[in-house]
Scaffold this motif. Sequence first.
Motif, short mmCIF file in Angstrom:
data_model
loop_
_atom_site.label_atom_id
_atom_site.label_comp_id
_atom_site.label_asym_id
_atom_site.label_seq_id
_atom_site.Cartn_x
_atom_site.Cartn_y
_atom_site.Cartn_z
N ALA A 1 0.85 -1.19 0.00
CA ALA A 1 0.00 0.00 0.00
C ALA A 1 0.88 1.24 0.00
CB ALA A 1 -0.92 0.01 1.22
N MET A 2 0.44 2.26 -0.72
CA MET A 2 1.17 3.53 -0.79
C MET A 2 0.17 4.67 -0.64
SD MET A 2 2.06 3.40 -4.90
CE MET A 2 2.97 4.94 -4.90
N LEU A 3 0.52 5.64 0.20
CA LEU A 3 -0.32 6.81 0.39
C LEU A 3 0.38 8.00 -0.24
CD1 LEU A 3 -2.51 7.69 3.38
CD2 LEU A 3 -1.24 9.50 2.24
N LEU A 4 -0.28 8.60 -1.22
CA LEU A 4 0.26 9.75 -1.93
C LEU A 4 -0.41 11.00 -1.38
CD1 LEU A 4 -0.52 7.37 -4.35
CD2 LEU A 4 1.21 8.77 -5.45
N SER A 5 0.40 11.90 -0.85
CA SER A 5 -0.12 13.12 -0.25
C SER A 5 -0.29 14.20 -1.32
CB SER A 5 0.82 13.62 0.84
OG SER A 5 0.41 14.89 1.31
N GLY A 6 -1.46 14.81 -1.34
CA GLY A 6 -1.72 15.90 -2.27
C GLY A 6 -1.46 17.26 -1.68
N ASP A 7 -0.75 17.31 -0.59
CA ASP A 7 -0.49 18.56 0.11
C ASP A 7 0.74 19.25 -0.46
OD1 ASP A 7 -0.64 20.59 1.91
OD2 ASP A 7 0.11 19.44 3.62
N ASP A 8 0.55 20.40 -1.10
CA ASP A 8 1.66 21.19 -1.66
C ASP A 8 2.47 20.37 -2.66
OD1 ASP A 8 0.91 23.36 -0.27
OD2 ASP A 8 2.55 23.31 1.18
N LEU A 9 1.89 20.19 -3.84
CA LEU A 9 2.56 19.43 -4.89
C LEU A 9 3.67 20.25 -5.53
CD1 LEU A 9 -0.64 18.01 -6.59
CD2 LEU A 9 0.91 16.77 -5.10
N THR A 10 4.54 19.54 -6.25
CA THR A 10 5.57 20.25 -7.01
C THR A 10 4.96 21.00 -8.19
OG1 THR A 10 5.95 18.25 -8.31
CG2 THR A 10 7.36 18.60 -6.39
N GLU A 11 3.77 20.60 -8.62
CA GLU A 11 3.11 21.31 -9.72
C GLU A 11 2.61 22.66 -9.23
OE1 GLU A 11 -0.53 20.55 -12.90
OE2 GLU A 11 0.33 18.89 -11.77
N ARG A 12 2.66 23.67 -10.08
CA ARG A 12 2.27 25.03 -9.73
C ARG A 12 1.07 25.48 -10.55
NH1 ARG A 12 5.76 27.33 -5.53
NH2 ARG A 12 7.33 25.71 -5.33
N ASP A 13 0.31 26.41 -9.98
CA ASP A 13 -0.80 27.00 -10.72
C ASP A 13 -0.27 28.12 -11.61
OD1 ASP A 13 -0.42 29.31 -9.20
OD2 ASP A 13 -2.08 28.90 -7.84
N PRO A 14 -1.13 28.76 -12.44
CA PRO A 14 -0.63 29.80 -13.36
C PRO A 14 0.04 30.97 -12.65
CG PRO A 14 -2.79 29.03 -14.05
CD PRO A 14 -2.53 28.41 -12.72
N CYS A 15 -0.24 31.18 -11.37
CA CYS A 15 0.39 32.28 -10.63
C CYS A 15 1.67 31.85 -9.93
CB CYS A 15 -0.60 32.84 -9.60
SG CYS A 15 -2.08 33.55 -10.35
N GLY A 16 2.05 30.59 -10.10
CA GLY A 16 3.28 30.10 -9.49
C GLY A 16 3.11 29.54 -8.10
#
Length: 751
Positions: free
Chosen positions: A662-677
């Motif tokens: 089992a693996m838990l992937l955290s969606g808290d503060d991803l490396t991906e950025r929104d259009p405003c950075g």
Amino acid sequence: MAMPAELRLTQEEPEGPHAPETPPAEPGDRAPKRAVLPGSWQPLGARYHQGPDGRPGTNFAVWAGGAEAVELCLFDEEGHETRHPLREQTFQVWHGHLPDVRPGQRYGYRVHGRWDPWTGARWNPAKLLLDPYARAVDGPFVLHDSAYGHVHGWPEADVADTVRDNRDSARHVPKGVVVHDGDDWLDDRRPKTPWADTVLYELHVKGFTQNLPGVPPELRGTYAGLGHPATLDYLTGLGVTAVELLPVHQFADEEHLQRRGLRNYWGYNSIGYFAPHAAYSASGSRGEQVGEFKRMVRSLHAAGIEVILDVVYNHTAEGGEGGPTWSLRGFDNAGYYRLQPHNRRGYQDFTGCGNSLDAAQPQTLRLITDSLRYWVTEMGVDGFRFDLAATLARTGYDVDMRAPFLGAVFQDPVLSRVKLIAEPWDVGLGGYQVGNFPPLWTEWNDRYRDTVRDFWRGARPDVRDLGYRLAGSSDLYQRAGRRPFASVNYVTAHDGFTLRDLVSYNGKHNQANGEDNRDGTDDNHSWNCGAEGDTESPSINALRRRQLRNLMSTLLLSTGVPMLVAGDEFGRTQGGNNNAYCQDNEVGWVDWSLLDSPEWRPLHDLTARLIRLRRTHPVLRQRAFFSGRPAHPGGVPDLTWFTARGKEMTEADWYEPGATLAMLLSGDDLTERDPCGEPLQDDSFLLILHAHHRATRFTLPGLPWARCYETVVDTASEQQSTPDGRHCPAGEPIVVPGRSLLLLRVCAGEE
């Protein structure tokens, strides 16, 4: 050894370099010859244009290093040939401009020079040669002895390919076609999907559309059929972002297939690196195939789908020393192919196909890179998958990641901007190079394929390798600045079992190929679930469908770039044939009737839903490797591994025998950025994979990871069009059925 009198003429050499002995002209070869102007030595190929005086014409330029004379041969509508000596030579390029030669004109070349196979010299003016830069090809390659530079079938093996054949081959080989390139692509909008967001879909132009409902019969199996609205509706509904087309360069059928009444269906036997394969054209082969291909690309782009070509620059259809003389061999055998260093008569073969192109030679490198740029800039494609890419990286015998080809691509302002996929191996010594290609390149990851197959069939002693594969294969790709999307994850490809056959057959069943079931791999990592092939057993069929859901879900929930094979999403079968390269029939074509079957439609619906999940949630398509650390103080790690007891895995747990991970992937503060950075936030997910045949109790991780979980995917269920939405409190055990996968979303609080 005495030579029969009827073959003695084949050993005669031309009288001199400027007065070669050419084959007798065809009857009716009496067309008036045009005046050949000097023209230009570049660009290579046949380029139609308007002259400074407004008079149209075509410039012909071809490289033939070491040749003594070159003739341009034009063919009229009746097949009559007119030969025009090219008297200008610049940097080993023979060139000339012919006024009034227009698009649609068929042509070829005859090249004069030494016949000395022992030193690699195989010039033979009796053989009409296809221009390596021809942008369209008209006519088939006919199985005929005159197509060989040597006397085909000479009984003495020690000289079999050394006796020159002076019979004219023009009647039995295709011709190049002059094409007018006037497209500026200003109306095209390329999708330019980032690698991390890409979902590849491998398909065959003909096989995908041959029986596709909604495509008119006259367009099925063609470029126009692939660009038809019915095709686009299916692809966009499924959600894939790029189609990876099996070879569309002009290719030829091997002699052994023609003799058995078969064809090279897949197309990994290229002979024209600039020409779209004419048999896939609904509009014609006198240049119409070029425009049809471009319209197909435009249609796919308009639907938001990129076009990736599977390209075969590692070898050509001319084969080894016993093969035909169709093109490169006749222009300069030693200048294009890797020859044996101590016996120039023979070829180095790192491909298993008889020859290997020498990408370290300047002219061969130019041919390859010119071809690649042409398909990007003038045909509109978005990237390439390189068949047996390790061969292109060889210098001498060794694979070298500093090879001229890789360096040329890296610095090229066009090629360095497109998608580049390596099949990172060949059949030569040291050819297996998974994980070793440099930045810019992604790779087919067969380690992923074999690990996932073995896990779900219960053939893995522990879960160590599975953890690496699920998380992007950092052990292979993290060095040298590469990212998780360097790994093209796949469970099946064109070469091997389909997904359905993977769970239906233990062994290959390739009798239809006519090779006594010797062809194709025996290392399939497959399991038939209890019966070989089709069965009436409801329990076995139910297990197979569950295994398909497990495999498809694992693929689309893994970090990396997923690649699907057309039809796998609704149970396509090849009847156990794991090498259907010569099956241009119902075995190789997609059976669209399965899509309407209540047995197989749910798998399609699950696949489409998983692709939507992946597109919606950045946490499922990571752009960087997991660190195992929180994104901010007080947070949870970006990735945490758990045992079935709901505890974080220790080092020892990775070595324990087991079939649950089992693996838990955290969606808290991803490396991906929104259009405003600003950093994006996403849901967090718990993925549970359980490959044992018995059910297991799994304790859901509690705080700080979650208070509650919601079921999103459960492969134990036959119906997968919508999630069931069950809520499960954290810290409590749940029952995970045998051989099943669960994807749970972390929810805000208890139900």
